[in-house]
Design an enzyme around this catalytic site. Structure first.
Site, PDB file in Angstrom:
ATOM      1  N   LYS A  45     -47.675   8.700  57.336  1.00  0.00           N
ATOM      2  CA  LYS A  45     -47.067  10.027  57.163  1.00  0.00           C
ATOM      3  C   LYS A  45     -47.614  11.002  58.202  1.00  0.00           C
ATOM      4  O   LYS A  45     -48.796  10.953  58.537  1.00  0.00           O
ATOM      5  CB  LYS A  45     -47.366  10.559  55.752  1.00  0.00           C
ATOM      6  CG  LYS A  45     -46.754   9.708  54.649  1.00  0.00           C
ATOM      7  CD  LYS A  45     -47.288  10.057  53.283  1.00  0.00           C
ATOM      8  CE  LYS A  45     -46.501  11.155  52.610  1.00  0.00           C
ATOM      9  NZ  LYS A  45     -46.906  11.283  51.171  1.00  0.00           N
TER      10      LYS A  45
ATOM     11  N   GLU B 149     -51.171   6.093  53.460  1.00  0.00           N
ATOM     12  CA  GLU B 149     -51.286   6.061  52.005  1.00  0.00           C
ATOM     13  C   GLU B 149     -50.768   4.727  51.525  1.00  0.00           C
ATOM     14  O   GLU B 149     -49.868   4.148  52.155  1.00  0.00           O
ATOM     15  CB  GLU B 149     -50.355   7.129  51.394  1.00  0.00           C
ATOM     16  CG  GLU B 149     -51.023   8.392  51.006  1.00  0.00           C
ATOM     17  CD  GLU B 149     -50.027   9.465  50.549  1.00  0.00           C
ATOM     18  OE1 GLU B 149     -48.841   9.163  50.321  1.00  0.00           O
ATOM     19  OE2 GLU B 149     -50.463  10.610  50.422  1.00  0.00           O
TER      20      GLU B 149
ATOM     21  N   ILE C  28     -46.258   3.448  47.045  1.00  0.00           N
ATOM     22  CA  ILE C  28     -46.090   3.198  45.617  1.00  0.00           C
ATOM     23  C   ILE C  28     -44.655   2.740  45.348  1.00  0.00           C
ATOM     24  O   ILE C  28     -43.707   3.443  45.724  1.00  0.00           O
ATOM     25  CB  ILE C  28     -46.413   4.477  44.817  1.00  0.00           C
ATOM     26  CG1 ILE C  28     -47.852   4.859  45.134  1.00  0.00           C
ATOM     27  CG2 ILE C  28     -46.201   4.273  43.325  1.00  0.00           C
ATOM     28  CD1 ILE C  28     -48.392   5.966  44.338  1.00  0.00           C
TER      29      ILE C  28
ATOM     30  N   HIS D 112     -41.033  11.451  41.340  1.00  0.00           N
ATOM     31  CA  HIS D 112     -41.582  12.661  41.966  1.00  0.00           C
ATOM     32  C   HIS D 112     -41.551  13.751  40.899  1.00  0.00           C
ATOM     33  O   HIS D 112     -40.479  14.168  40.460  1.00  0.00           O
ATOM     34  CB  HIS D 112     -40.724  13.040  43.183  1.00  0.00           C
ATOM     35  CG  HIS D 112     -41.120  14.342  43.811  1.00  0.00           C
ATOM     36  ND1 HIS D 112     -41.547  14.452  45.115  1.00  0.00           N
ATOM     37  CD2 HIS D 112     -41.152  15.611  43.311  1.00  0.00           C
ATOM     38  CE1 HIS D 112     -41.824  15.707  45.380  1.00  0.00           C
ATOM     39  NE2 HIS D 112     -41.581  16.436  44.303  1.00  0.00           N
TER      40      HIS D 112
ATOM     41  N   ASN E 149     -46.656  22.879  48.136  1.00  0.00           N
ATOM     42  CA  ASN E 149     -45.721  23.751  48.854  1.00  0.00           C
ATOM     43  C   ASN E 149     -46.057  25.203  48.548  1.00  0.00           C
ATOM     44  O   ASN E 149     -46.140  25.592  47.379  1.00  0.00           O
ATOM     45  CB  ASN E 149     -44.283  23.440  48.462  1.00  0.00           C
ATOM     46  CG  ASN E 149     -43.842  22.116  49.042  1.00  0.00           C
ATOM     47  OD1 ASN E 149     -44.076  21.823  50.207  1.00  0.00           O
ATOM     48  ND2 ASN E 149     -43.248  21.280  48.220  1.00  0.00           N
TER      49      ASN E 149
ATOM     50  N   ARG F 172     -44.564  28.145  48.810  1.00  0.00           N
ATOM     51  CA  ARG F 172     -43.409  29.050  48.879  1.00  0.00           C
ATOM     52  C   ARG F 172     -42.560  28.848  47.633  1.00  0.00           C
ATOM     53  O   ARG F 172     -42.842  27.966  46.835  1.00  0.00           O
ATOM     54  CB  ARG F 172     -42.575  28.695  50.096  1.00  0.00           C
ATOM     55  CG  ARG F 172     -42.205  27.220  50.034  1.00  0.00           C
ATOM     56  CD  ARG F 172     -41.220  26.775  51.058  1.00  0.00           C
ATOM     57  NE  ARG F 172     -41.323  25.370  51.342  1.00  0.00           N
ATOM     58  CZ  ARG F 172     -40.847  24.382  50.598  1.00  0.00           C
ATOM     59  NH1 ARG F 172     -40.212  24.638  49.464  1.00  0.00           N
ATOM     60  NH2 ARG F 172     -40.997  23.126  50.936  1.00  0.00           N
TER      61      ARG F 172
HETATM   62  P1  ADP Z   1     -42.229  15.957  52.563  1.00  0.00           P
HETATM   63  O1  ADP Z   1     -43.228  17.048  52.741  1.00  0.00           O
HETATM   64  O2  ADP Z   1     -41.619  15.502  53.850  1.00  0.00           O
HETATM   65  O3  ADP Z   1     -41.223  16.258  51.502  1.00  0.00           O
HETATM   66  P2  ADP Z   1     -43.786  14.312  50.691  1.00  0.00           P
HETATM   67  O4  ADP Z   1     -45.192  13.892  50.956  1.00  0.00           O
HETATM   68  O5  ADP Z   1     -43.580  15.414  49.714  1.00  0.00           O
HETATM   69  O6  ADP Z   1     -43.072  14.660  52.089  1.00  0.00           O
HETATM   70  O7  ADP Z   1     -42.948  13.057  50.217  1.00  0.00           O
HETATM   71  C1  ADP Z   1     -41.540  13.098  50.045  1.00  0.00           C
HETATM   72  C2  ADP Z   1     -41.056  11.872  49.315  1.00  0.00           C
HETATM   73  O8  ADP Z   1     -41.421  10.684  50.031  1.00  0.00           O
HETATM   74  C3  ADP Z   1     -41.660  11.670  47.933  1.00  0.00           C
HETATM   75  O9  ADP Z   1     -40.995  12.415  46.936  1.00  0.00           O
HETATM   76  C4  ADP Z   1     -41.454  10.170  47.762  1.00  0.00           C
HETATM   77  O10 ADP Z   1     -40.115   9.864  47.442  1.00  0.00           O
HETATM   78  C5  ADP Z   1     -41.737   9.629  49.147  1.00  0.00           C
HETATM   79  N1  ADP Z   1     -43.173   9.255  49.285  1.00  0.00           N
HETATM   80  C6  ADP Z   1     -44.154   9.992  49.854  1.00  0.00           C
HETATM   81  N2  ADP Z   1     -45.349   9.349  49.803  1.00  0.00           N
HETATM   82  C7  ADP Z   1     -45.128   8.176  49.180  1.00  0.00           C
HETATM   83  C8  ADP Z   1     -45.967   7.058  48.797  1.00  0.00           C
HETATM   84  N3  ADP Z   1     -47.269   7.045  49.068  1.00  0.00           N
HETATM   85  N4  ADP Z   1     -45.383   6.019  48.146  1.00  0.00           N
HETATM   86  C9  ADP Z   1     -44.050   6.019  47.865  1.00  0.00           C
HETATM   87  N5  ADP Z   1     -43.210   7.028  48.197  1.00  0.00           N
HETATM   88  C10 ADP Z   1     -43.731   8.092  48.846  1.00  0.00           C
END
Ligand code: ADP
Length: 447
Positions: A158, A200, A203, A208, A290, A292
């Protein structure tokens, strides 16, 4: 209280903020690009000012133009909405320099949350569950392989400064990790301006679930329940619900306590959201914060009766947290559908163009947050979100029945929208049972 607020945004959220200002008897100033000169937010505000050409870097993302607009119109505060400059520390600093209140958290909270791998480190230190992964960023393949040996595959790479579901790569093996790490680093550089990426554990089929935080300037922090945002396409939310489905009371309480701890640990102020992933055994993990107002805030408003945007403004003006927040009750079920100008039959490609006619649904339990009007030209320059259809029901069954009939009523002519796709989701047996996860759309609808 503020006398006049500059709304540094466009579309439905600009109108949402203007409405809150009106109810608080505060004047609002809209900013608009030349592509938005026929826009509803410009009409509804007390004053409006053009801030540049259609291209966002020269208008909605141009800090000098926004600050200049606030100064010439004598605004004492700026509300950034979501997206655009809402999480940009430079705007917050400029506001401070020019004696304008930024309606949002302090700059250090924005800086920390914006750096996702750093935020995770802080949460780990404060004993908030996080997903097994790298401690901070990974800069080379040797380091990355070492982390993956510890946590096992699959993993997800990420971008530390990523957002909007972008900058993520799943790796199922050493080979994929070797292939994707340089790609992830270069994608992060070009999209977010830094090479910082972290790892990470990936999962499988998580949910979410995020918690709404409200915090005043005096250290009072409350959690206003949760939202389930598991219906996503390519990591971007499409449907959100409050409260979450099939979540035990025990886990809900633990998560709310952790969300408050997360906000306390960074001395958070104003409204914010703590996002978690929940695995199939109901273990939960912090993923990001977040700083905001969120697109999906209305579902929380519908089940709590609170007005989050008015609370944001009042707290930024120095008011203490609303007393009603202490004893709120979750009432019924709310579901939000993001209606985008996209063609679901053509890989959700954006469909800008002229809206020739439309009909907006109504009746009990229906709220629409939109900026569309007839003969309005949906511009290719901006986000494709046209409208949010927010439905309330006494329970999920009633909310779903209302959603179906409201989506039937909703007509937008002249462009393609995601309305037919939402109807399909509402016909899905697993959706009706609340059996959802972040891969629901690809597994159940094959897109
Ligand atoms: P952004 O800031 O781009 O929205 P996030 O970290 O909030 O990124 O992750 C967005 C989505 O990506 C999560 O809701 C999930 O669906 C997927 N995701 C993120 N990290 C993981 C993970 N470690 N395992 C599985 N899915 C993930």
């Amino acid at each position: 209280m503020f006398r006049r607020i500059l709304v540094a945004n466009r579309g439905e959220i600009a109108i949402r903020i203007i409405r809150a200002c009106k109810e608080l008897d505060i004047e609002s100033v809209a900013v608009y690009s030349t592509a938005d000169s026929n826009s509803m937010h410009k009409e509804l505000a007390d004053k409006s000012i053009c801030i540049g050409p259609p291209i966002v870097n020269k208008s909605y993302l141009n800090i000098s133009n926004i600050i200049g607009a606030a100064e010439v119109t004598n605004c004492d505060a700026i509300h950034p909405g979501y997206g655009f400059l809402s999480e940009n520390p430079k705007l917050v600093e400029k506001c401070k320099e020019t004696d304008i209140v930024f309606i949002g958290p302090p700059v250090n909270s924005i800086n920390l949350a914006g750096n996702k791998s750093e935020a995770i480190k802080v949460m780990r230190k404060n004993k908030i569950p996080v997903i097994p992964g790298s401690i901070g960023n990974v800069t080379n393949i040797r380091e990355a392989l070492k982390v993956c040996k510890r946590i096992g595959y699959p993993v997800i790479l990420k971008a530390s400064f990523g957002g909007g579901g972008k900058g993520m790569r799943i790796c199922n093996s050493k080979k994929e990790l070797r292939d994707y790490l340089p790609i992830a680093i270069s994608e992060s550089r070009s999209a977010f301006g830094t090479e910082e990426v972290y790892l990470e554990k990936y999962i499988p089929k998580p949910r979410h679930i995020e918690f709404q935080i409200v915090a005043d300037n005096y250290g009072n922090i409350r959690c206003l329940g949760e939202r389930e945002c598991s219906i996503q396409r390519r990591h971007q939310k499409l449907i959100e619900e409050a409260p979450a489905n099939n979540l035990s009371d025990r886990t809900r309480k633990q998560m709310a306590a952790m969300a408050i701890r997360a906000a306390e640990s960074i001395n958070y102020k104003n409204v914010g959201t703590i996002e978690f992933l929940v695995d199939q055994e109901e273990n939960f993990y912090f993923i990001e914060m977040n700083t905001r107002i969120q697109v999906e805030h209305p579902v929380t408003e519908m089940v709590t009766g609170m007005d989050l945007v008015k609370e944001q403004i009042k707290m930024a003006a120095g008011e203490k947290i609303n007393n009603n927040l202490k004893n709120y009750k979750i009432n019924g079920k709310a579901i939000e559908f993001r209606i985008n100008a996209e063609d679901p039959d053509n890989n959700f490609s954006p469909c800008p163009g002229r809206i020739t006619d439309y009909f907006i649904p109504g009746g009990p339990g229906v709220r629409i947050d939109t900026y569309i009007h007839s003969n309005f030209n949906i511009s290719p320059f901006y986000d494709s979100l046209l409208a949010k259809l927010i439905i309330w029901g006494n329970d999920r069954k009633e909310a779903i029945a209302r959603s179906k009939r409201a989506l039937e009523e909703f007509k937008v002519e002249g462009i393609k929208t995601t309305i037919p796709f939402h109807k399909k989701i509402l016909d899905n047996k697993n959706f009706l049972l609340g059996n959802i996860h972040t891969h629901f759309i690809e597994e159940e609808l094959g897109v």
